[in-house]
Every structure is written in C-alpha cells, then in structure tokens.
Design a protein around this motif. Structure first.
Motif, PDB file in Angstrom:
ATOM      1  N   ASP A  68      27.057  39.155  46.592  1.00  0.00           N
ATOM      2  CA  ASP A  68      28.011  39.524  47.640  1.00  0.00           C
ATOM      3  C   ASP A  68      29.053  38.413  47.808  1.00  0.00           C
ATOM      4  N   GLU A  69      28.591  37.157  47.735  1.00  0.00           N
ATOM      5  CA  GLU A  69      29.516  36.019  47.818  1.00  0.00           C
ATOM      6  C   GLU A  69      30.461  35.985  46.619  1.00  0.00           C
ATOM      7  N   LEU A  70      29.936  36.278  45.436  1.00  0.00           N
ATOM      8  CA  LEU A  70      30.779  36.319  44.239  1.00  0.00           C
ATOM      9  C   LEU A  70      31.885  37.354  44.407  1.00  0.00           C
ATOM     10  N   LEU A  71      31.520  38.510  44.926  1.00  0.00           N
ATOM     11  CA  LEU A  71      32.482  39.598  45.075  1.00  0.00           C
ATOM     12  C   LEU A  71      33.551  39.289  46.131  1.00  0.00           C
ATOM     13  N   ARG A  72      33.246  38.418  47.084  1.00  0.00           N
ATOM     14  CA  ARG A  72      34.254  38.025  48.091  1.00  0.00           C
ATOM     15  C   ARG A  72      35.408  37.260  47.451  1.00  0.00           C
ATOM     16  N   GLY A  73      35.144  36.641  46.303  1.00  0.00           N
ATOM     17  CA  GLY A  73      36.199  35.933  45.590  1.00  0.00           C
ATOM     18  C   GLY A  73      36.397  34.520  46.100  1.00  0.00           C
ATOM     19  N   PRO A  74      37.308  33.808  45.458  1.00  0.00           N
ATOM     20  CA  PRO A  74      37.572  32.432  45.868  1.00  0.00           C
ATOM     21  C   PRO A  74      38.235  32.373  47.244  1.00  0.00           C
ATOM     22  N   THR A  75      37.972  31.295  47.962  1.00  0.00           N
ATOM     23  CA  THR A  75      38.620  31.075  49.254  1.00  0.00           C
ATOM     24  C   THR A  75      40.090  30.740  49.017  1.00  0.00           C
ATOM     25  N   SER A  76      40.866  30.718  50.061  1.00  0.00           N
ATOM     26  CA  SER A  76      42.291  30.384  49.903  1.00  0.00           C
ATOM     27  C   SER A  76      42.453  28.963  49.363  1.00  0.00           C
ATOM     28  N   ALA A  77      41.592  28.042  49.784  1.00  0.00           N
ATOM     29  CA  ALA A  77      41.655  26.666  49.260  1.00  0.00           C
ATOM     30  C   ALA A  77      41.314  26.642  47.767  1.00  0.00           C
ATOM     31  N   ARG A  79      41.696  29.193  45.674  1.00  0.00           N
ATOM     32  CA  ARG A  79      42.815  29.826  44.974  1.00  0.00           C
ATOM     33  C   ARG A  79      43.968  28.835  44.806  1.00  0.00           C
ATOM     34  N   ALA A  80      44.183  28.004  45.812  1.00  0.00           N
ATOM     35  CA  ALA A  80      45.249  26.998  45.725  1.00  0.00           C
ATOM     36  C   ALA A  80      44.971  25.989  44.614  1.00  0.00           C
ATOM     37  N   LYS A  81      43.698  25.807  44.277  1.00  0.00           N
ATOM     38  CA  LYS A  81      43.324  24.897  43.186  1.00  0.00           C
ATOM     39  C   LYS A  81      43.329  25.589  41.826  1.00  0.00           C
ATOM     40  N   GLY A  82      43.645  26.883  41.811  1.00  0.00           N
ATOM     41  CA  GLY A  82      43.757  27.590  40.539  1.00  0.00           C
ATOM     42  C   GLY A  82      42.590  28.496  40.195  1.00  0.00           C
ATOM     43  N   LEU A  83      41.600  28.635  41.065  1.00  0.00           N
ATOM     44  CA  LEU A  83      40.464  29.510  40.779  1.00  0.00           C
ATOM     45  C   LEU A  83      40.853  30.968  41.008  1.00  0.00           C
ATOM     46  N   THR A  84      40.408  31.829  40.099  1.00  0.00           N
ATOM     47  CA  THR A  84      40.710  33.255  40.178  1.00  0.00           C
ATOM     48  C   THR A  84      39.438  34.059  39.927  1.00  0.00           C
ATOM     49  N   THR A  85      39.553  35.376  40.077  1.00  0.00           N
ATOM     50  CA  THR A  85      38.454  36.277  39.761  1.00  0.00           C
ATOM     51  C   THR A  85      39.007  37.500  39.039  1.00  0.00           C
ATOM     52  N   GLU A  86      38.194  38.085  38.189  1.00  0.00           N
ATOM     53  CA  GLU A  86      38.557  39.325  37.498  1.00  0.00           C
ATOM     54  C   GLU A  86      37.746  40.502  38.044  1.00  0.00           C
ATOM     55  N   LEU A  87      37.109  40.331  39.191  1.00  0.00           N
ATOM     56  CA  LEU A  87      36.247  41.373  39.757  1.00  0.00           C
ATOM     57  C   LEU A  87      36.981  42.212  40.797  1.00  0.00           C
ATOM     58  N   THR A  88      38.288  42.287  40.724  1.00  0.00           N
ATOM     59  CA  THR A  88      39.091  42.931  41.764  1.00  0.00           C
ATOM     60  C   THR A  88      38.874  44.436  41.893  1.00  0.00           C
ATOM     61  N   GLY A  89      38.553  45.153  40.837  1.00  0.00           N
ATOM     62  CA  GLY A  89      38.361  46.602  40.923  1.00  0.00           C
ATOM     63  C   GLY A  89      36.963  47.005  41.339  1.00  0.00           C
ATOM     64  N   ILE A  90      36.090  46.055  41.538  1.00  0.00           N
ATOM     65  CA  ILE A  90      34.687  46.346  41.853  1.00  0.00           C
ATOM     66  C   ILE A  90      34.488  46.310  43.363  1.00  0.00           C
ATOM     67  N   LYS A  91      33.887  47.364  43.895  1.00  0.00           N
ATOM     68  CA  LYS A  91      33.645  47.457  45.338  1.00  0.00           C
ATOM     69  C   LYS A  91      32.305  46.850  45.744  1.00  0.00           C
ATOM     70  N   GLN A  92      31.319  46.918  44.849  1.00  0.00           N
ATOM     71  CA  GLN A  92      29.977  46.420  45.162  1.00  0.00           C
ATOM     72  C   GLN A  92      29.266  46.030  43.871  1.00  0.00           C
ATOM     73  N   ILE A  93      28.421  45.028  43.980  1.00  0.00           N
ATOM     74  CA  ILE A  93      27.534  44.647  42.882  1.00  0.00           C
ATOM     75  C   ILE A  93      26.117  44.786  43.412  1.00  0.00           C
ATOM     76  N   THR A  94      25.295  45.583  42.724  1.00  0.00           N
ATOM     77  CA  THR A  94      23.895  45.733  43.146  1.00  0.00           C
ATOM     78  C   THR A  94      23.000  45.022  42.140  1.00  0.00           C
ATOM     79  N   VAL A  95      21.960  44.422  42.681  1.00  0.00           N
ATOM     80  CA  VAL A  95      21.056  43.621  41.868  1.00  0.00           C
ATOM     81  C   VAL A  95      19.643  44.158  42.035  1.00  0.00           C
ATOM     82  N   ARG A  96      18.981  44.379  40.904  1.00  0.00           N
ATOM     83  CA  ARG A  96      17.573  44.798  40.937  1.00  0.00           C
ATOM     84  C   ARG A  96      16.749  43.805  40.143  1.00  0.00           C
TER      85      ARG A  96
END
Length: 168
Positions: A68-77, A79-96
């Motif tokens: 759930d934290e991964l899906l929230r993406g990088p914080t604004s700080a 992002r300012a350091k250059g961190l990005t995510t490619e998980l933008t089209g994903i609404k939820q990640i379920t783990v079993r």
C-alpha cells in the motif's frame, strides 16, 4: 574412628575458608528486554530508471501494508530528489502468502503486462520483505523479464551493487 569421621566431615567446610558470608546485596531492578521487531520497511521507486530503496514507517511483517505504501508513490520531497514510479495505472496491489516463504502479488486492474520498471518496483519491494526469497507477480506475460537486480539495498541477498544517490 569418630575423630576420623568428624575430620572428614569438617574438611569440606574448611575448604571454603577465607570467604566471608555476606547478606543480600541489592543491585537495582532486573533488566527488561526492550527489543522489538523493526517497524521500518523498504519500498522501491525509480531513480533515473534504476530501482532505488526508500524507507517507510510500516512493519515489514505486514506485506499488504508495505505494498500500500509502494502504491502511494514517492513523497513530494522524494520527487524533488528525482524519485519516480511507474505504478500510476494501478489502483491496488493485493498480496497473498503462498507459504514456504513465497508471495503472490496481483495488481488491480490486472495488468497483462507491466512495463519492466513497474515490474521491478513490485518485485524488489516483495523481495526485501523478511523471509521472502521468492516473489511471484501475476502477469500474463512476464516471461520476457529477467529477475531484477535488487542488490543495491542494504542487507539484500545479492550483495551491494552501487546505486545512484538521489542527490547526485
């Protein structure tokens, strides 16, 4: 004979000579164990296209919460350091938990194929969970992806390959 028996019985008592009896010495309260399980986990974002570990204040023992934290993406700080995510089209990640120290990870909506950087983020985050050397990501077509190199994180199983710094 009595003297001999009496002498033999007192011999162990004499062996302790020179040690003075003392009373109970109070040395304070007994020690109390204060160690606890780590309440920090790692999620992987991207820095110039490479997986980069970032700490989060969630228990690594709760895999769903970590994702759930991964899906929230990088914080604004971050992002300012250059961190990005490619998980933008994903609404939820379920783990079993598959038992045997393996995880099965699905995305909602179910992605037939993730971009390789997104796959790497999910795979590396799962691999860094405690006692999880095996991660299976549910994709129709993941055969083209090699196992990502997640070894830049401290304590990872693959060693420590140099990782770019977000401040470089």
């Amino acid at each position: 004979m009595r003297r001999l028996v009496a002498g033999l019985l007192t011999l162990p008592l004499l062996a302790g000579c020179g040690v003075r009896p003392t009373g109970v010495v109070y040395a304070g309260e007994p020690p109390v164990a204060t160690a606890s399980a780590s309440s920090r986990s790692q999620v992987f974002f991207l820095l110039r296209g490479f997986p980069f570990p970032v700490g989060r204040a969630v228990s690594p023992w709760d895999a769903q919460q970590v994702f759930d934290e991964l899906l929230r993406g990088p914080t604004s700080a971050e992002r300012a350091k250059g961190l990005t995510t490619e998980l933008t089209g994903i609404k939820q990640i379920t783990v079993r938990d598959l038992g045997g120290r393996a995880l099965f990870i699905e995305t909602v909506p179910r992605m037939p194929k993730l971009l390789e950087p997104a796959y790497t983020q999910i795979y590396c985050t799962g691999l860094m969970l405690p006692e999880r050397p095996s991660v299976k990501v549910a994709l129709t077509d993941a055969a083209g992806y090699p196992s990502p190199d997640c070894s830049g994180a401290a304590g990872s199983p693959g060693g420590a390959a140099p990782m770019p710094s977000p401040t470089e």
